[in-house]
Write a protein that holds these residues in place. Structure first.
Motif, short mmCIF file in Angstrom:
data_model
loop_
_atom_site.label_atom_id
_atom_site.label_comp_id
_atom_site.label_asym_id
_atom_site.label_seq_id
_atom_site.Cartn_x
_atom_site.Cartn_y
_atom_site.Cartn_z
N ASN A 1 54.54 18.88 -12.11
CA ASN A 1 54.76 20.28 -11.77
C ASN A 1 53.44 20.82 -11.23
O ASN A 1 52.43 20.85 -11.94
N VAL A 2 53.45 21.25 -9.96
CA VAL A 2 52.23 21.54 -9.22
C VAL A 2 52.12 23.02 -8.88
O VAL A 2 53.09 23.64 -8.42
N HIS A 3 50.95 23.58 -9.10
CA HIS A 3 50.63 24.92 -8.59
C HIS A 3 49.19 24.89 -8.09
O HIS A 3 48.24 25.11 -8.83
N LEU A 4 49.06 24.58 -6.78
CA LEU A 4 47.73 24.45 -6.20
C LEU A 4 47.08 25.82 -5.99
O LEU A 4 47.76 26.85 -6.05
N GLN A 5 45.80 25.81 -5.71
CA GLN A 5 45.00 27.03 -5.65
C GLN A 5 45.63 28.11 -4.80
O GLN A 5 46.05 27.88 -3.66
N SER A 6 45.69 29.31 -5.32
CA SER A 6 46.29 30.44 -4.61
C SER A 6 45.30 31.06 -3.64
O SER A 6 44.10 31.10 -3.89
N HIS A 7 45.85 31.57 -2.50
CA HIS A 7 45.02 32.26 -1.51
C HIS A 7 44.88 33.75 -1.83
O HIS A 7 43.98 34.41 -1.31
N LYS A 8 45.83 34.26 -2.63
CA LYS A 8 45.88 35.70 -2.92
C LYS A 8 46.02 36.51 -1.64
O LYS A 8 45.35 37.52 -1.42
N ILE A 9 46.94 36.04 -0.78
CA ILE A 9 47.25 36.75 0.47
C ILE A 9 48.52 37.56 0.25
O ILE A 9 49.53 37.04 -0.23
N SER A 10 48.50 38.82 0.64
CA SER A 10 49.68 39.67 0.52
C SER A 10 50.74 39.24 1.53
O SER A 10 50.42 38.91 2.68
N SER A 11 52.00 39.24 1.11
CA SER A 11 53.10 38.92 2.03
C SER A 11 53.45 40.11 2.89
O SER A 11 54.22 39.98 3.85
N ASN A 12 52.90 41.29 2.58
CA ASN A 12 53.18 42.51 3.33
C ASN A 12 52.15 42.67 4.44
O ASN A 12 50.95 42.70 4.19
N THR A 13 52.61 42.78 5.69
CA THR A 13 51.69 42.82 6.84
C THR A 13 50.83 44.08 6.84
O THR A 13 49.69 44.04 7.31
N ASP A 14 51.34 45.18 6.32
CA ASP A 14 50.54 46.42 6.29
C ASP A 14 49.34 46.26 5.36
O ASP A 14 48.22 46.62 5.71
N ARG A 15 49.58 45.72 4.16
CA ARG A 15 48.48 45.51 3.22
C ARG A 15 47.52 44.44 3.75
O ARG A 15 46.31 44.53 3.58
N LEU A 16 48.09 43.43 4.40
CA LEU A 16 47.28 42.35 4.94
C LEU A 16 46.35 42.88 6.03
O LEU A 16 45.18 42.49 6.13
N ALA A 17 46.86 43.79 6.87
CA ALA A 17 46.07 44.35 7.97
C ALA A 17 44.91 45.19 7.46
O ALA A 17 43.88 45.34 8.14
N ASN A 18 45.04 45.74 6.26
CA ASN A 18 44.00 46.61 5.71
C ASN A 18 42.89 45.83 4.99
O ASN A 18 41.90 46.42 4.57
N GLU A 19 43.08 44.53 4.84
CA GLU A 19 42.06 43.72 4.17
C GLU A 19 40.87 43.48 5.09
O GLU A 19 41.01 43.40 6.32
N ASP A 20 39.70 43.33 4.50
CA ASP A 20 38.50 42.97 5.25
C ASP A 20 38.69 41.54 5.77
O ASP A 20 38.79 40.59 4.99
#
Length: 338
Positions: free
Chosen positions: A206-225
């Protein structure tokens, strides 16, 4: 005027076709060597779709320039089939086989991201309805409203300081051995269970590789540095490579057939996926799935980052995924014949 427009379109087409051609090398490029290049593996579905649009454009015009995108898409047929499958695989319903389910349950909507109020009960109902023999859950949270009592065997492992989120293997088959790869300084991890199935023994990861912590919402993603985002993703790709190498080393020492299930936090076009599947494994979606096989909610394009991989000598009878809003991921199901 029309000729000028077509020249401009073909120039753009050529750039995108070259981008897709370049992406075919990404599964062989180590993130530790070229971390920035590895990030581009996330954009491969966009390159495929745009090349398909150009191909259709030239076909409609009956223009010989269609050869460019057609040739690039044919060369990357395995990439295209990783994105979309026209049809699944039919199987004899009398042949039950062994059924597998993998799902990142996102702590059963613990902080009410979805706002349903019934996510623990709905996930429990899904698992009960599909009735898989083996159920691998990622980001599992011990919620009192869940019920998986149909499973007599369970291995639960917490790899974070607060002891809240776990990787869990639920099984109808006896677990005779189990363990964890114990990733350091992260809640992500890989666990394994050795299951006795009739006269055979199978090792399930059972695998859970390292998370990117990227939002799936494009609006929140666009506001990130953007600089911080890029650096974070590069770092997580490098850590995924280390984790995948740990998994491969562990599988090499396995005395049993291996099944790998879970959330890779990466696409089928990545170095990490390629390294893992090259270890005598095959992708059950590519064997028996249909459609886009989307496993993660992302606004821009369908992402397939959750996988059920099985040993090459095991037959895939069925694969399906569920378009249900129960998490930011979608559950995936496969039926195999040992």
């Amino acid at each position: 005027m029309g000729k000028l427009i077509n020249k401009i379109v073909f120039l753009i087409n050529s750039i995108v076709a070259f981008g897709l051609l370049l992406s075919y090398l990404l599964p062989y490029v180590s993130p530790k060597t070229f971390p920035l290049l590895s990030v581009l593996s996330l954009t491969v579905p966009i390159f495929i779709v745009i090349n398909l649009i150009f191909l259709i454009y030239w076909i409609v015009l009956l223009n010989k320039r269609l050869i460019l995108s057609l040739l690039v898409l044919i060369l990357g047929f395995s990439h295209v089939s990783s994105l979309y499958k026209l049809s699944g695989k039919s199987w004899d319903e009398e042949e039950r086989g062994v059924t597998l389910l993998s799902f990142n349950v996102r702590s059963f909507d613990r902080f009410d991201w979805i706002g349903s109020g019934k996510i623990p009960q709905n996930i429990s109902a899904l698992v009960k309805e599909q009735n898989p023999d083996i159920f691998c859950a990622q980001e599992f949270y011990n919620n009192p409203d869940t019920n998986f009592s149909q499973y007599p065997y369970k291995y639960e492992n917490f790899n974070n300081d607060n002891g809240e989120l776990a990787l869990v293997v639920f099984s109808k088959f006896p677990i005779i051995n189990k363990g964890s790869l114990h990733f350091k300084k992260t809640a992500n991890n890989i666990i394994f269970s050795d299951l006795v199935i009739n006269s055979d023994t199978i090792r399930v990861y059972n695998v859970h590789l390292q998370s990117h912590k990227i939002s799936s919402n494009t609006d929140r993603l666009a506001n990130e540095d953007s600089e911080k985002l890029l650096k974070r993703v590069q770092t997580s790709f490098e850590r995924q490579q280390e984790q995948a190498e740990m998994l491969i080393k562990h599988m090499d020492a396995s005395p049993y057939k291996n099944i790998v299930m879970g959330d890779f936090n990466n696409t089928p076009y990545s170095y990490v996926y390629n390294k893992i599947i090259s270890n005598d494994l095959k992708d059950t979606f590519k064997e028996a799935g249909s459609g886009f096989g989307k496993t993660f909610e992302f606004d821009l394009f369908p992402l397939r980052i959750d996988f059920i991989l099985i040993q090459d000598n095991i037959e895939v009878l069925e694969f399906k995924n569920f378009d249900m809003e129960l998490s930011d991921h979608y559950p995936i199901f496969s039926r195999i014949k040992l």
